[in-house]
Design an enzyme around this catalytic site. Sequence first.
Site, PDB file in Angstrom:
ATOM      1  N   LEU A  54     -12.583  75.780  63.473  1.00 45.78           N
ATOM      2  CA  LEU A  54     -11.581  75.223  64.435  1.00 45.78           C
ATOM      3  C   LEU A  54     -10.162  75.476  63.976  1.00 45.78           C
ATOM      4  O   LEU A  54      -9.254  75.485  64.797  1.00 45.78           O
ATOM      5  CB  LEU A  54     -12.023  73.829  64.618  1.00 45.78           C
ATOM      6  CG  LEU A  54     -13.173  73.583  65.347  1.00 45.78           C
ATOM      7  CD1 LEU A  54     -13.768  72.015  65.008  1.00 45.78           C
ATOM      8  CD2 LEU A  54     -13.354  73.769  66.820  1.00 45.78           C
ATOM      9  N   LYS A  79      -8.614  83.566  50.959  1.00 48.05           N
ATOM     10  CA  LYS A  79      -9.339  83.222  52.430  1.00 48.05           C
ATOM     11  C   LYS A  79      -8.160  82.746  53.334  1.00 48.05           C
ATOM     12  O   LYS A  79      -8.181  83.309  54.474  1.00 48.05           O
ATOM     13  CB  LYS A  79     -10.227  82.035  52.329  1.00 48.05           C
ATOM     14  CG  LYS A  79     -11.617  82.500  51.588  1.00 48.05           C
ATOM     15  CD  LYS A  79     -12.687  81.349  51.606  1.00 48.05           C
ATOM     16  CE  LYS A  79     -13.804  81.745  51.000  1.00 48.05           C
ATOM     17  NZ  LYS A  79     -14.898  80.646  50.942  1.00 48.05           N
ATOM     18  N   ASP A 106      -6.600  71.100  48.431  1.00 49.43           N
ATOM     19  CA  ASP A 106      -7.915  70.789  48.162  1.00 49.43           C
ATOM     20  C   ASP A 106      -7.884  69.320  48.160  1.00 49.43           C
ATOM     21  O   ASP A 106      -7.568  68.375  47.374  1.00 49.43           O
ATOM     22  CB  ASP A 106      -8.332  71.391  46.907  1.00 49.43           C
ATOM     23  CG  ASP A 106      -9.868  71.081  46.281  1.00 49.43           C
ATOM     24  OD1 ASP A 106     -10.473  70.462  47.258  1.00 49.43           O
ATOM     25  OD2 ASP A 106     -10.241  71.478  45.343  1.00 49.43           O
ATOM     26  N   ASN A 133      -7.667  68.679  59.990  1.00 46.54           N
ATOM     27  CA  ASN A 133      -8.758  69.237  60.533  1.00 46.54           C
ATOM     28  C   ASN A 133     -10.024  69.227  59.325  1.00 46.54           C
ATOM     29  O   ASN A 133     -11.034  69.383  59.805  1.00 46.54           O
ATOM     30  CB  ASN A 133      -8.510  70.600  61.125  1.00 46.54           C
ATOM     31  CG  ASN A 133      -9.857  71.420  61.352  1.00 46.54           C
ATOM     32  OD1 ASN A 133     -10.737  71.115  62.115  1.00 46.54           O
ATOM     33  ND2 ASN A 133      -9.829  72.569  60.364  1.00 46.54           N
ATOM     34  N   SER A 188     -11.806  64.120  64.705  1.00 43.48           N
ATOM     35  CA  SER A 188     -12.881  63.311  64.613  1.00 43.48           C
ATOM     36  C   SER A 188     -13.981  63.755  65.323  1.00 43.48           C
ATOM     37  O   SER A 188     -14.210  64.790  65.371  1.00 43.48           O
ATOM     38  CB  SER A 188     -12.458  61.962  65.223  1.00 43.48           C
ATOM     39  OG  SER A 188     -13.444  61.012  64.698  1.00 43.48           O
ATOM     40  N   TYR A 221     -22.114  61.704  57.554  1.00 45.98           N
ATOM     41  CA  TYR A 221     -21.210  62.283  58.341  1.00 45.98           C
ATOM     42  C   TYR A 221     -20.883  61.310  59.509  1.00 45.98           C
ATOM     43  O   TYR A 221     -19.718  60.993  59.805  1.00 45.98           O
ATOM     44  CB  TYR A 221     -21.741  63.494  58.841  1.00 45.98           C
ATOM     45  CG  TYR A 221     -20.646  64.364  59.643  1.00 45.98           C
ATOM     46  CD1 TYR A 221     -19.524  64.804  59.156  1.00 45.98           C
ATOM     47  CD2 TYR A 221     -20.916  64.360  61.072  1.00 45.98           C
ATOM     48  CE1 TYR A 221     -18.731  65.542  60.075  1.00 45.98           C
ATOM     49  CE2 TYR A 221     -20.046  65.313  61.868  1.00 45.98           C
ATOM     50  CZ  TYR A 221     -18.813  65.776  61.312  1.00 45.98           C
ATOM     51  OH  TYR A 221     -18.024  66.584  62.050  1.00 45.98           O
ATOM     52  N   LYS A 225     -16.754  59.572  60.386  1.00 44.98           N
ATOM     53  CA  LYS A 225     -16.357  60.055  61.514  1.00 44.98           C
ATOM     54  C   LYS A 225     -15.980  58.561  62.196  1.00 44.98           C
ATOM     55  O   LYS A 225     -14.975  58.380  62.877  1.00 44.98           O
ATOM     56  CB  LYS A 225     -17.141  60.954  62.607  1.00 44.98           C
ATOM     57  CG  LYS A 225     -17.363  62.236  62.168  1.00 44.98           C
ATOM     58  CD  LYS A 225     -16.256  63.019  62.084  1.00 44.98           C
ATOM     59  CE  LYS A 225     -15.741  63.515  60.700  1.00 44.98           C
ATOM     60  NZ  LYS A 225     -14.407  64.218  60.858  1.00 44.98           N
TER      61      LYS A 225
END
Length: 351
Positions: A54, A79, A106, A133, A188, A221, A225
């Site tokens: 994303l 990367k 990081d 993000n 989120s 997780y 959120k």
Amino acid sequence: MSANSSNREDFPISPKLGKGLRLFFYSQLFVTPKLPTQSFAKQTVIVTGANSGLGLEAAQHFYQLNSARLILAVRTIAKGQEAKEYILRNNPQRSDPDAIEIWSLDLSSTKLTLAFADRVKTDLPRLDILINNAGINPPEWKVYEGYEQAIQVNVLNTFLLALSLLPKLEASATLAEKESHPHLVIVSSEAHRLTNFPEINAPELYAKLNEKSNFSQQPRYQATKLMEVLFTRELVARLGSSTRVIINLVNPGLCTSNLERNNGKPPTVLRLVRRILDRTTEVGSRTLVLGASAPASSHGEFQSDGANQDVEAWIYTEVGQRAQKKVFEQTLQILEARKPGIAYEAGLRDV
């Protein structure tokens, strides 16, 4: 009555799973977020976790929409370079590759998170948009600086970065065009609807979250959120009218991405279901960009598919208000220990 059961009555959280699932399936199957078109000319944008998924696709949209300076905040510079080359290769109409910069970030490290924030404040004349993000959904138990890794990355250092850079965003409001406002976007998820968040009943929330015996991947997780939603809502409430920054939460939906890259190959049935339900990362990333250009009516709101959407119903109740306050205050204690004075600098004068 035991102390534990007494604590449980303090926060009787009961998600309305039926409504949440209906919202989820309707969005995934019948709604496609619109393609963002608003120009970001003259604006400086930071996207964390921008090397893939994303974040990468959102960064590409910002570049396509003429952002003047685009910072790809990544853990691995190599990367990040690959991500920059991907964006440049797909957008030959722009001839200013130096508009894209790769900066190291990081979020598992407090020191490195604060170093990134200091670099932003020193090296960038303005900051118009911060897209928080970067996030993880790890299957295994791991601890960074005394906190379980998903809590460390998704909650603690996400908000450490957000509050550290809020003054920079505020200062940039005077440089923005009249119709534009700086934006702080927290990425989120609808996953916040799926948990009854049992840890909130413990006197010390983070101590409970640090008990390895209570760890399970998806519940953790979902908890991170939810904590993002609760913290953001309380932050906006406490800042009140003092802020000129639009702060919102966005839900990209279920997307084909690398968020679960360490989970192994899922069962065949699940893969088939995901093939039907999943959005592409490009489609999901549109929500991040739409959040970054959303009007003032999005301030403090949860956005899905580019429009405001109610969070889970219990959050609006008295129980939700108390849970929101508890998450905010206990999180802020940790952030203050990591950066003394962060609350005051962010405009939280009365905490």
